[in-house]
Design an enzyme around this catalytic site. Structure first.
Site, PDB file in Angstrom:
ATOM      1  N   TYR B 127       0.790  -1.244  -0.033  1.00 38.11           N
ATOM      2  CA  TYR B 127      -0.093   0.028   0.029  1.00 38.11           C
ATOM      3  C   TYR B 127       0.715   1.295  -0.028  1.00 38.11           C
ATOM      4  O   TYR B 127       1.718   1.357   0.732  1.00 38.11           O
ATOM      5  CB  TYR B 127      -0.898   0.011   1.143  1.00 38.11           C
ATOM      6  CG  TYR B 127      -1.877   1.164   1.196  1.00 38.11           C
ATOM      7  CD1 TYR B 127      -2.777   1.307   0.226  1.00 38.11           C
ATOM      8  CD2 TYR B 127      -1.765   2.201   1.978  1.00 38.11           C
ATOM      9  CE1 TYR B 127      -3.760   2.247   0.093  1.00 38.11           C
ATOM     10  CE2 TYR B 127      -2.421   3.354   1.942  1.00 38.11           C
ATOM     11  CZ  TYR B 127      -3.477   3.407   0.927  1.00 38.11           C
ATOM     12  OH  TYR B 127      -4.283   4.473   0.551  1.00 38.11           O
ATOM     13  N   GLN B 189     -10.700   1.001   1.453  1.00 39.14           N
ATOM     14  CA  GLN B 189     -11.125   0.125   0.449  1.00 39.14           C
ATOM     15  C   GLN B 189     -10.000  -0.701  -0.305  1.00 39.14           C
ATOM     16  O   GLN B 189     -10.273  -1.961  -0.736  1.00 39.14           O
ATOM     17  CB  GLN B 189     -12.005   0.695  -0.646  1.00 39.14           C
ATOM     18  CG  GLN B 189     -11.126   2.167  -1.494  1.00 39.14           C
ATOM     19  CD  GLN B 189     -11.390   3.263  -0.689  1.00 39.14           C
ATOM     20  OE1 GLN B 189     -11.558   3.261   0.520  1.00 39.14           O
ATOM     21  NE2 GLN B 189     -11.410   4.316  -1.250  1.00 39.14           N
ATOM     22  N   ASN B 212      -2.860   6.461   6.799  1.00 36.59           N
ATOM     23  CA  ASN B 212      -3.524   7.325   7.975  1.00 36.59           C
ATOM     24  C   ASN B 212      -3.878   6.043   9.065  1.00 36.59           C
ATOM     25  O   ASN B 212      -3.985   4.894   8.842  1.00 36.59           O
ATOM     26  CB  ASN B 212      -4.306   8.056   7.466  1.00 36.59           C
ATOM     27  CG  ASN B 212      -5.578   7.583   6.565  1.00 36.59           C
ATOM     28  OD1 ASN B 212      -6.064   6.303   6.825  1.00 36.59           O
ATOM     29  ND2 ASN B 212      -6.173   8.533   5.970  1.00 36.59           N
ATOM     30  N   SER B 238       5.063   9.264  12.938  1.00 32.92           N
ATOM     31  CA  SER B 238       6.480   9.049  12.969  1.00 32.92           C
ATOM     32  C   SER B 238       7.290   9.830  13.973  1.00 32.92           C
ATOM     33  O   SER B 238       6.610  10.936  14.481  1.00 32.92           O
ATOM     34  CB  SER B 238       6.835   9.775  11.284  1.00 32.92           C
ATOM     35  OG  SER B 238       8.450   9.288  11.208  1.00 32.92           O
ATOM     36  N   GLN B 260      11.223  16.264  10.464  1.00 34.84           N
ATOM     37  CA  GLN B 260      10.184  15.053  11.260  1.00 34.84           C
ATOM     38  C   GLN B 260       8.707  16.122  11.511  1.00 34.84           C
ATOM     39  O   GLN B 260       7.720  15.174  11.357  1.00 34.84           O
ATOM     40  CB  GLN B 260      10.855  14.632  12.323  1.00 34.84           C
ATOM     41  CG  GLN B 260       9.950  13.599  12.915  1.00 34.84           C
ATOM     42  CD  GLN B 260       9.946  12.545  12.139  1.00 34.84           C
ATOM     43  OE1 GLN B 260      10.950  12.080  11.591  1.00 34.84           O
ATOM     44  NE2 GLN B 260       8.822  11.864  11.963  1.00 34.84           N
ATOM     45  N   HIS B 263       5.807  16.268   9.088  1.00 34.31           N
ATOM     46  CA  HIS B 263       4.834  14.944   8.439  1.00 34.31           C
ATOM     47  C   HIS B 263       3.565  15.263   9.048  1.00 34.31           C
ATOM     48  O   HIS B 263       2.517  14.843   8.173  1.00 34.31           O
ATOM     49  CB  HIS B 263       5.512  13.601   9.149  1.00 34.31           C
ATOM     50  CG  HIS B 263       6.540  12.900   8.468  1.00 34.31           C
ATOM     51  ND1 HIS B 263       6.269  12.334   7.147  1.00 34.31           N
ATOM     52  CD2 HIS B 263       7.903  12.724   8.537  1.00 34.31           C
ATOM     53  CE1 HIS B 263       7.473  11.964   6.685  1.00 34.31           C
ATOM     54  NE2 HIS B 263       8.350  12.113   7.810  1.00 34.31           N
ATOM     55  N   GLU B 327      11.294   5.731  16.578  1.00 31.56           N
ATOM     56  CA  GLU B 327      11.730   4.974  15.297  1.00 31.56           C
ATOM     57  C   GLU B 327      12.918   5.274  14.711  1.00 31.56           C
ATOM     58  O   GLU B 327      13.714   4.741  14.039  1.00 31.56           O
ATOM     59  CB  GLU B 327      10.329   5.853  14.521  1.00 31.56           C
ATOM     60  CG  GLU B 327      10.490   5.369  13.063  1.00 31.56           C
ATOM     61  CD  GLU B 327       9.372   6.132  12.540  1.00 31.56           C
ATOM     62  OE1 GLU B 327       8.827   7.303  12.658  1.00 31.56           O
ATOM     63  OE2 GLU B 327       8.981   5.571  11.221  1.00 31.56           O
ATOM     64  N   HIS B 328      13.362   6.847  14.910  1.00 31.95           N
ATOM     65  CA  HIS B 328      14.566   7.610  14.286  1.00 31.95           C
ATOM     66  C   HIS B 328      15.531   8.215  15.361  1.00 31.95           C
ATOM     67  O   HIS B 328      14.895   8.888  16.023  1.00 31.95           O
ATOM     68  CB  HIS B 328      14.243   8.595  13.262  1.00 31.95           C
ATOM     69  CG  HIS B 328      13.392   8.427  12.022  1.00 31.95           C
ATOM     70  ND1 HIS B 328      12.104   8.465  12.063  1.00 31.95           N
ATOM     71  CD2 HIS B 328      13.739   7.530  10.874  1.00 31.95           C
ATOM     72  CE1 HIS B 328      11.686   7.937  10.956  1.00 31.95           C
ATOM     73  NE2 HIS B 328      12.688   7.417  10.299  1.00 31.95           N
ATOM     74  N   ASP B 361      15.209   8.323   4.835  1.00 29.58           N
ATOM     75  CA  ASP B 361      13.776   8.294   4.398  1.00 29.58           C
ATOM     76  C   ASP B 361      13.953   8.102   2.899  1.00 29.58           C
ATOM     77  O   ASP B 361      13.106   7.394   2.371  1.00 29.58           O
ATOM     78  CB  ASP B 361      13.053   9.553   4.741  1.00 29.58           C
ATOM     79  CG  ASP B 361      12.932  10.026   6.003  1.00 29.58           C
ATOM     80  OD1 ASP B 361      13.062   9.059   6.707  1.00 29.58           O
ATOM     81  OD2 ASP B 361      12.910  11.090   6.290  1.00 29.58           O
ATOM     82  N   GLU B 415       6.601 -36.013  29.626  1.00 29.49           N
ATOM     83  CA  GLU B 415       5.692 -35.125  29.200  1.00 29.49           C
ATOM     84  C   GLU B 415       4.131 -35.611  29.293  1.00 29.49           C
ATOM     85  O   GLU B 415       3.218 -35.104  28.833  1.00 29.49           O
ATOM     86  CB  GLU B 415       6.022 -34.104  28.071  1.00 29.49           C
ATOM     87  CG  GLU B 415       7.118 -33.260  28.260  1.00 29.49           C
ATOM     88  CD  GLU B 415       7.298 -32.496  27.129  1.00 29.49           C
ATOM     89  OE1 GLU B 415       6.391 -32.323  26.068  1.00 29.49           O
ATOM     90  OE2 GLU B 415       8.211 -31.458  27.233  1.00 29.49           O
ATOM     91  N   HIS B 420       3.541 -39.918  21.249  1.00 31.90           N
ATOM     92  CA  HIS B 420       4.935 -39.123  20.853  1.00 31.90           C
ATOM     93  C   HIS B 420       6.272 -40.165  20.924  1.00 31.90           C
ATOM     94  O   HIS B 420       6.819 -40.350  20.169  1.00 31.90           O
ATOM     95  CB  HIS B 420       5.278 -37.781  21.497  1.00 31.90           C
ATOM     96  CG  HIS B 420       4.365 -36.466  20.977  1.00 31.90           C
ATOM     97  ND1 HIS B 420       3.149 -36.574  21.110  1.00 31.90           N
ATOM     98  CD2 HIS B 420       5.051 -35.405  20.353  1.00 31.90           C
ATOM     99  CE1 HIS B 420       2.682 -35.435  20.625  1.00 31.90           C
ATOM    100  NE2 HIS B 420       3.838 -34.686  20.361  1.00 31.90           N
TER     101      HIS B 420
END
Lengths: 431, 431
Positions: B127, B189, B212, B238, B260, B263, B327-328, B361, B415, B420
């Site tokens: 995506y 969708q 989003n 982010s 940053q 964003h 994240e960064h 990036d 066990e 087994h």
């Protein structure tokens, strides 16, 4: 087992034949698990103690296993079992060690060094269930990779026995993996305690290990909770798909199907063969072997709805397996190795007549925490990297910035991100 | 930005300073997303068309990008942007290729061969959002590792523009990665169509890519739905954490914080320094640079609540970063490399003054799909193995069975799993 002839089934019937029972958690289970989690989150150790009394029927003043208990466990376990735990751990170590993700560095342009570095996850929580019996093998499958990853503070929870002790074999296995903090707590309360922390039990970043439907639901819920913990993978009922040809010993195939079936009434067992006679012989062998099994009632239930599928060719058999994506795939074929390249999705594969799944469950060296429910289409089983974080690094010098900076500016402008472009151009101006 | 002095804060205030805004999806969003997913699941292409008309304001007869459209995109993109896409793709390939997980085999005992083999995930869905602007860089970050993994049927969805076309730069990037099936579908969708399949859009096993809050919620829901799809990771707002010392150029630090902040208003931006004067100079530089930025209103909002933290030592700064797990992470330090061994949790690290986050990036070579929300404590960013399945294999011969079979029998009996044990002992008897 139900007999099916694949070529006679239409696409709907085929889908139906391979459909797993929906793993839908009943609404009342979801709510009950949520309430228990909340109880531990707010009540801490007192809540853990109360729930341990309620569900395990034992009143524990302190839930942490002491040094004396660890020492006593070594005495309580037979020498042969201790040796088996040690030998299994050694082979699991050998296999997992060889497959560890490595750090590396690449200069993608002059002056642009990119790297991957690895760090252990700081606080990992290992859950070792003890439903019908304690599972020292699971302690090894979680503890060995945690140790190889270098996790500094591994924590283990396992349900207490009626006398308030932990299973000694589980403790021996934990000690073999260098795990010093074991708590006699089971079920939802164990997951809650490791996810949120109590005064006694440290909060963990990530939780590992199998469990029943309640434990699985608890793991799911804490993985989505604010301030909860990550989890390894959702654990559904265990599965095996066996592909056998005319030459497969029916007695072996039957034994493998039964070893899966004894896990629980919801175990998924599928046999696929291109030989009608083999299916007949396996059906007979299952009947004979069932009589001798301690857990035959469970196995009988699991097998009642399990399909034996007759296919026209082994190509069809492999296609069925790739579609189903079983947790365990046994290729009981004369030239099993030659068929391996066609396997597209499975948790762990067992080649030939002398590689029963039970070896992988215990001591071949591979991990027995594997993807179920078709997750093998997208993910593998536990390994050392499940206990690590991979971090990327870039170190760029002036020359590197001059080399790749304009490329970044071009792309940033195309994306309308002016401050991104500026963070590079301000440096290009100064370089 | 808010100034904080770390040594003056108590533990509650410290936790508060590093607390991310809760990513709680409003109940009405959850319900609305669920309804949209169901609409596409049952309505297929018709539903996709209707929702595209509703949300993207464009009526599309067919949503798949044609060969002619791919060709036109090459013409529509400037030569310099095409070159930038190509150069970035090359460096991303170089870095990801070098880090690919490898198959391996180990004999854990004589006659016991254990292996790991790798397979591409068959159907991956990528995506590529286009909220404020299309993101060709994201097409590369998803498409390059999918290609290296050998995924045979990658599918991409990206929202249509008002004129019904796909962004040409995204198509150029997709083509660079060998992706031939791109659909002009966005939002919930798109996630629904790739998870459940329609007549036009194939159902995928695993979905990748940012989006989003609606897209993120849709990914979350399909990852839990019966017959849904796996997902890469939950994508939150982010984040960057910058550790700067007295020698860091304030102009660079300010530019990184702003890149940053642009964003979105929910971007997380943290500056930590052991030098009061540096914080003053950065504050001034931010003010100066803000005036020149196209997205200054967004950046201003993001910065309003962002902390500038004064620490007594760089050790404290690293401890803050490890606790926050950004994240960064930018280490704007004189000896950045020397501090790297102390970094325990971060998505991607940028060393020194000449390594702005914007390079990562776009085109240093590392992946920009990275863990947010503290997930960097437990997981790394996208890489080739995110698009692969690792399968373990064991091939045991008679000798191997004799070597390790008794160990499995011992553990199985411990066990209480008789079948087994029997699956192994029946073979030991025959071997």
């Amino acid at each position: 087992m139900k007999r099916l002839q694949w070529s006679r089934l239409d696409s709907v019937a085929r889908r139906e034949a391979l459909r797993r029972p929906a793993q839908v958690t009943a609404e009342d289970t979801r709510v009950a698990v949520g309430a228990l989690l909340e109880q531990v989150r707010t009540g801490g150790d007192d809540a853990v103690r109360a729930l341990t009394a309620r569900f395990d029927g034992v009143d524990l003043e302190a839930v942490e296993v002491t040094g004396a208990e660890f020492a006593a466990a070594q005495e309580a376990v037979s020498a042969s079992l201790r040796a088996a735990i040690d030998a299994a751990a050694g082979r699991i170590e050998a296999f997992h060690l060889a497959g560890m993700t490595q750090p590396y560095a690449v200069d993608t342009a002059p002056g642009v060094r990119c790297e991957r570095i690895l760090r252990p996850i700081r606080r990992v929580g290992l859950y070792v269930p003890a439903g019908s019996a304690p599972l020292p093998s699971t302690a090894l499958m979680l503890g060995v990779p945690a140790r190889l990853a270098g996790c500094p503070e591994p924590v283990m929870c396992t349900p207490p026995r009626k006398d308030g002790s932990a299973d000694p074999a589980v403790l021996v296995a934990a000690a073999r993996c260098g795990i010093r903090r074991v708590f006699k707590v089971g079920g939802v309360q164990a997951i809650a305690a490791m996810a949120f922390g109590t005064a006694s039990i440290p909060a963990c970043d990530k939780l590992f290990g199998p469990g029943n439907a309640w434990v699985t639901e608890a793991k799911r819920q804490v993985s989505m909770a604010e301030g909860g913990a990550a989890i390894d993978m959702p654990a559904g009922p265990s599965e095996v798909l066996v592909i056998a040809d005319a030459g497969a010993p029916a007695e072996f195939v039957a034994a493998d199907l039964l070893s899966q079936a004894e896990h629980g009434p919801d175990s998924q067992v599928i046999l696929v063969s291109n030989d009608e006679d083999l299916l007949d012989r396996v059906a007979v062998a299952i009947g004979e072997q069932l009589a001798e099994l301690p857990r035959s009632a469970i196995a009988r239930q699991a097998l009642a709805d399990s399909p034996m599928i007759r296919v026209d060719s082994l190509e069809d058999a492999i296609a069925i397996s790739n579609e189903y994506a079983p947790e365990h795939l046994i290729l009981a074929l004369r030239d099993a190795r030659a068929w391996l390249p066609r396997v597209q999705a499975a948790g762990s594969v067992f080649l030939g007549d002398w590689s029963p799944e039970a070896l992988g469950d215990y001591c071949s060296g591979t991990n027995h925490v594997l993807p179920t429910g078709g997750a093998a289409r997208c993910t593998g089983g536990l390994n050392v990297s499940s206990f690590q974080v991979a971090i990327t690094v870039q170190e760029v010098d002036r020359r590197g910035l001059q080399a790749i900076g304009p490329c970044a500016v071009e792309l940033a402008n195309a994306e309308g991100l002016g401050a991104h472009a500026r963070a590079v151009s301000v440096r290009l101006d100064a370089a």
